[in-house]
Design an enzyme around this catalytic site. Structure first.
Site, PDB file in Angstrom:
ATOM      1  N   ASP A   2       0.874  -1.160   0.000  1.00 48.92           N
ATOM      2  CA  ASP A   2       0.000   0.000   0.000  1.00 48.92           C
ATOM      3  C   ASP A   2       0.922   1.225   0.000  1.00 48.92           C
ATOM      4  OD1 ASP A   2      -2.411   1.561   0.382  1.00 48.92           O
ATOM      5  OD2 ASP A   2      -1.786   1.792   2.468  1.00 48.92           O
TER       6      ASP A   2
ATOM      7  N   ASP B  56      -0.181   5.074   0.947  1.00 51.59           N
ATOM      8  CA  ASP B  56      -0.420   6.114   1.945  1.00 51.59           C
ATOM      9  C   ASP B  56      -0.395   5.559   3.365  1.00 51.59           C
ATOM     10  OD1 ASP B  56      -0.820   8.072  -0.083  1.00 51.59           O
ATOM     11  OD2 ASP B  56      -2.828   7.263  -0.410  1.00 51.59           O
TER      12      ASP B  56
END
Length: 225
Positions: free
Chosen positions: A8, A10
């Site tokens: 991922d 953020d």
């Protein structure tokens, strides 16, 4: 047989939400109506943190904002955004984690709910070639129309995007000896549960509790930065 490492973006590889910060950046430089945009952006961000965000509604808002500008202007703004906002958040711990997998010869990809326009330059800056992200529709001149192509790349949608991407590589997840996914959010539990080595990375409270119950490792990447 080799491994695959998925990340991922953020709050996982960078300690901010790039989508939210892009909106704040547009407000700060006066590119959008700051008061109206900031209120709506903050509402969506709170929904995301609570796990109640409607991804299609948000993406239509985000991509609609991008559609207000010609592509050349967007690219100019993004260069400024990278310099002022993103580059200071590219911390050694993230680079070291990516490099560890690169040195092992793993296939590496970022898979993010944020749209490709915002995230593609960040992936390049992190040295990651492969990116799965929300896909904006483009017109014949490369301008963003405001429409979303396909399904959102969030929640269970990340599983769909990964499967589609692997098919294009003529691969499937079972082809890899080990599959890793690093994420900070409970929204990514559908994909975390698909890989052989889920890693709760800088996890929020909900993911941390889930990881503890499942016996998943927890990695606090930025604690010593």
């Amino acid at each position: 047989m080799r491994n695959i490492a998925l990340f991922d973006l953020d709050h996982t590889l960078i300690p901010i939400d790039s989508d939210y910060e892009w909106g704040q950046f547009l407000c700060r430089i006066g590119a959008v109506d700051a008061d109206a945009f900031a209120r709506r952006n903050a509402d969506f961000f709170a929904q995301y943190q609570a796990g109640t965000l409607d991804p299609v509604e948000y993406l239509e808002f985000a991509l609609g904002t991008l559609a207000q500008f010609p592509r050349a202007k967007l690219d100019e703004l993004h260069q400024q955004f990278m310099q002022e906002v993103i580059t200071p958040t590219l911390l050694p711990a993230a680079h070291d984690l990516i490099k560890k997998h690169q040195d092992q010869g793993d296939l590496i990809a970022i898979i993010t709910a944020t749209n490709r326009f915002v995230t593609a330059p960040i992936a390049i800056a992190l040295g990651v070639e492969h990116l799965m992200a929300a896909e904006p529709e483009l017109d014949a001149n490369g301008n963003i129309t405001g429409k979303l192509l396909g399904v959102p790349s969030s929640g269970a949608g990340k599983v769909v995007h990964l499967q589609d991407w692997l098919v294009k590589q003529k691969l499937q997840l079972s082809d890899f000896t080990h599959s890793y996914f690093y994420s900070d959010s409970q929204n990514d539990i559908p994909l975390l549960e698909r890989v052989s080595h889920p890693v709760a990375t800088n996890p929020n409270a909900k993911l941390s509790a889930h990881a503890l119950a499942k016996g998943w490792p927890q990695l606090h990447l930025f604690d010593k930065q």
